[in-house]
Design a protein around this motif. Structure first.
Motif, mmCIF file in Angstrom:
data_model
loop_
_atom_site.group_PDB
_atom_site.id
_atom_site.type_symbol
_atom_site.label_atom_id
_atom_site.label_comp_id
_atom_site.label_asym_id
_atom_site.label_seq_id
_atom_site.Cartn_x
_atom_site.Cartn_y
_atom_site.Cartn_z
ATOM 1 N N PHE A 141 56.244 40.296 39.836
ATOM 2 C CA PHE A 141 56.556 40.235 41.269
ATOM 3 C C PHE A 141 55.359 40.711 42.093
ATOM 4 O O PHE A 141 54.968 40.073 43.076
ATOM 5 N N ILE A 142 54.756 41.832 41.691
ATOM 6 C CA ILE A 142 53.602 42.354 42.421
ATOM 7 C C ILE A 142 52.445 41.357 42.383
ATOM 8 O O ILE A 142 51.813 41.080 43.405
ATOM 9 N N GLY A 143 52.184 40.812 41.191
ATOM 10 C CA GLY A 143 51.083 39.855 41.052
ATOM 11 C C GLY A 143 51.253 38.646 41.952
ATOM 12 O O GLY A 143 50.305 38.204 42.624
ATOM 13 N N ASN A 144 52.458 38.094 42.005
ATOM 14 C CA ASN A 144 52.709 36.929 42.865
ATOM 15 C C ASN A 144 52.669 37.311 44.343
ATOM 16 O O ASN A 144 52.259 36.506 45.185
ATOM 17 N N ALA A 145 53.108 38.543 44.655
ATOM 18 C CA ALA A 145 53.129 38.978 46.052
ATOM 19 C C ALA A 145 51.724 39.185 46.607
ATOM 20 O O ALA A 145 51.459 38.883 47.779
ATOM 21 N N ILE A 146 50.806 39.691 45.796
ATOM 22 C CA ILE A 146 49.461 39.998 46.300
ATOM 23 C C ILE A 146 48.486 38.837 46.149
ATOM 24 O O ILE A 146 47.357 38.918 46.644
ATOM 25 N N GLU A 147 48.911 37.756 45.494
ATOM 26 C CA GLU A 147 47.990 36.643 45.255
ATOM 27 C C GLU A 147 47.323 36.117 46.531
ATOM 28 O O GLU A 147 46.115 35.841 46.524
ATOM 29 N N PRO A 148 48.056 35.966 47.659
ATOM 30 C CA PRO A 148 47.377 35.472 48.872
ATOM 31 C C PRO A 148 46.310 36.416 49.410
ATOM 32 O O PRO A 148 45.540 36.027 50.296
ATOM 33 N N LEU A 149 46.226 37.643 48.899
ATOM 34 C CA LEU A 149 45.288 38.632 49.420
ATOM 35 C C LEU A 149 44.047 38.797 48.562
ATOM 36 O O LEU A 149 43.121 39.514 48.952
ATOM 37 N N ILE A 150 44.002 38.157 47.399
ATOM 38 C CA ILE A 150 42.921 38.462 46.446
ATOM 39 C C ILE A 150 41.555 38.023 46.941
ATOM 40 O O ILE A 150 40.535 38.564 46.509
ATOM 41 N N SER A 151 41.513 37.056 47.846
ATOM 42 C CA SER A 151 40.212 36.621 48.367
ATOM 43 C C SER A 151 39.735 37.506 49.514
ATOM 44 O O SER A 151 38.590 37.408 49.937
ATOM 45 N N LEU A 207 43.165 44.417 40.934
ATOM 46 C CA LEU A 207 44.537 44.702 40.512
ATOM 47 C C LEU A 207 45.204 43.440 39.992
ATOM 48 O O LEU A 207 45.889 43.467 38.963
ATOM 49 N N TYR A 208 44.979 42.348 40.703
ATOM 50 C CA TYR A 208 45.559 41.060 40.295
ATOM 51 C C TYR A 208 45.049 40.642 38.928
ATOM 52 O O TYR A 208 45.830 40.237 38.050
ATOM 53 N N MET A 209 43.751 40.762 38.697
ATOM 54 C CA MET A 209 43.167 40.376 37.415
ATOM 55 C C MET A 209 43.621 41.324 36.305
ATOM 56 O O MET A 209 43.869 40.897 35.172
ATOM 57 N N TRP A 210 43.751 42.605 36.633
ATOM 58 C CA TRP A 210 44.243 43.588 35.649
ATOM 59 C C TRP A 210 45.647 43.218 35.195
ATOM 60 O O TRP A 210 45.937 43.220 34.003
ATOM 61 N N ILE A 211 46.509 42.879 36.134
ATOM 62 C CA ILE A 211 47.875 42.486 35.804
ATOM 63 C C ILE A 211 47.874 41.240 34.920
ATOM 64 O O ILE A 211 48.616 41.153 33.930
ATOM 65 N N PHE A 212 47.019 40.279 35.248
ATOM 66 C CA PHE A 212 47.033 39.010 34.514
ATOM 67 C C PHE A 212 46.391 39.100 33.137
ATOM 68 O O PHE A 212 46.526 38.180 32.340
#
Length: 346
Positions: A26-36, A44-49
């Motif tokens: 849920f966190i990974g999908n929620a923050i995806e629009p912010l990674i750029s 954080l996104y890459m760590w989760i994935f």
């Protein structure tokens, strides 16, 4: 310790793990629009994935032990198929009517968003059934080979979740054959502390030098050609990523509590979070929400919201009201099949 007690402890541990993983999803999908926008969020996104999809597939394989073969296995396959049809239709209808998304091709052969997991889960079970005559080690070796070779095929990796099915197949097979007894002996307090430190170290490495790691490699849905790697040795990159995912997954286990708690109960309903949170993410993406998130505090609020929503979607009331779609009854299909076969035999 009796086998029954050990199985109960294993189930508790993996239910706790499953809930922690769905929180990460849920966190990974929620923050995806912010990674750029933010380096820290990208890290954080890459760590989760690096661990959450491999471990989720691993846990799915572990819980498939009791329902791979026989009538139980057939019912699970039927239910997965019905879940896929229901939610693939729902997302497509919402895109057309509510979100009015243009230039998007809807097809039951192209899983929508997170529905790739259902398509792949269906296939993982079939592949494992076909490999039953091989030893567990042979099964894992074959699956790793298939995961590497699938990247060389010149096709659209998202079609029927073909690429992800084979890329993550080794984790499903490993989970199916995994013994909790070995893990329990290994997870001492010292190992847990070390694992948490290594996980923090992995995040730091990704923060300092992870900008060059293409997310598509971790998604598993793209061929080497789509990742702009035409070299003959591109498969070695996937092998190295398998090692990274194995390492990241292993050290994440240090975060998982072994005792039964509220997390354990939540872990019994992660399927509801998985299938329903996609609707929330879709609504959030279509709304102006992300236009207002520019600071670290706002981002933390978004992450906290994802955690709270995960807990809310794990409640028994959600299961009560949505179970017909999330866990559609399949016994009527089995009965129809029996009647049809009975008439055919006569």
């Amino acid at each position: 310790m009796s086998a029954t007690h050990l199985n109960q402890r294993g189930e508790t541990f993996f239910l706790n793990l499953r809930f922690l993983l769905i929180v990460c999803v849920f966190i990974g999908n929620a923050i995806e629009p912010l990674i750029s926008r933010m380096d820290g969020i990208h890290s954080l996104y890459m760590w989760i994935f690096t661990f959450h999809m491999p471990l989720f597939v691993f846990v799915t394989g572990y819980f498939a032990k009791s329902s791979l073969t026989g009538e139980a296995g057939r019912k699970v396959l039927l239910q997965i198929g019905m879940q896929y049809i229901i939610f693939q239709t729902l997302y497509s209808v919402l895109d057309i009517t509510v979100f009015q998304v243009k230039n998007i091709q809807h097809s039951f052969f192209a899983p929508y968003l997170l529905l790739w997991f259902l398509a792949s889960h269906f296939c993982w079970r079939l592949v494992l059934l076909s490999l039953r005559k091989c030893s567990p080690l042979q099964q894992i070796a074959i699956s790793v080979l298939l995961g590497v070779l699938v990247g060389y095929l010149q096709l659209d990796g998202t079609w029927l979740s073909f690429s992800r099915t084979f890329v993550f197949l080794p984790f499903f097979i490993a989970g199916y054959h995994f013994s909790f007894a070995a893990l329990e002996k290994f997870l001492t307090r010292k190992v847990r502390v070390t694992g948490m430190m290594l996980s923090a170290g992995l995040f730091l490495v990704l923060y300092l030098g992870g900008g060059n790691l293409i997310p598509g490699w971790l998604y598993g849905n793209m061929t080497y050609m789509q990742l702009d790697h035409h070299e003959w040795y591109a498969g070695l990159i996937r092998l190295s990523l398998y090692l990274l995912q194995l390492f990241a997954g292993a050290i994440f286990l240090s975060f998982v509590p072994a005792k039964e708690s509220r997390l354990t109960d939540f872990g019994r309903r992660t399927l509801y979070v998985f299938l329903l949170h996609g609707l929330i993410i879709r609504v959030a993406a279509a709304s102006p929400l992300y236009d207002y998130i520019h600071t670290g505090a706002a981002t933390l609020g978004l992450i906290a919201g994802a955690v709270i929503l995960t807990v809310l979607l794990s409640q028994p009331a959600v299961r009560k009201w949505t179970s017909p779609a999330i866990e559609p009854p399949v016994q009527w299909v089995v009965e129809l099949e029996r009647r049809a076969l009975g008439q055919f035999n006569h």
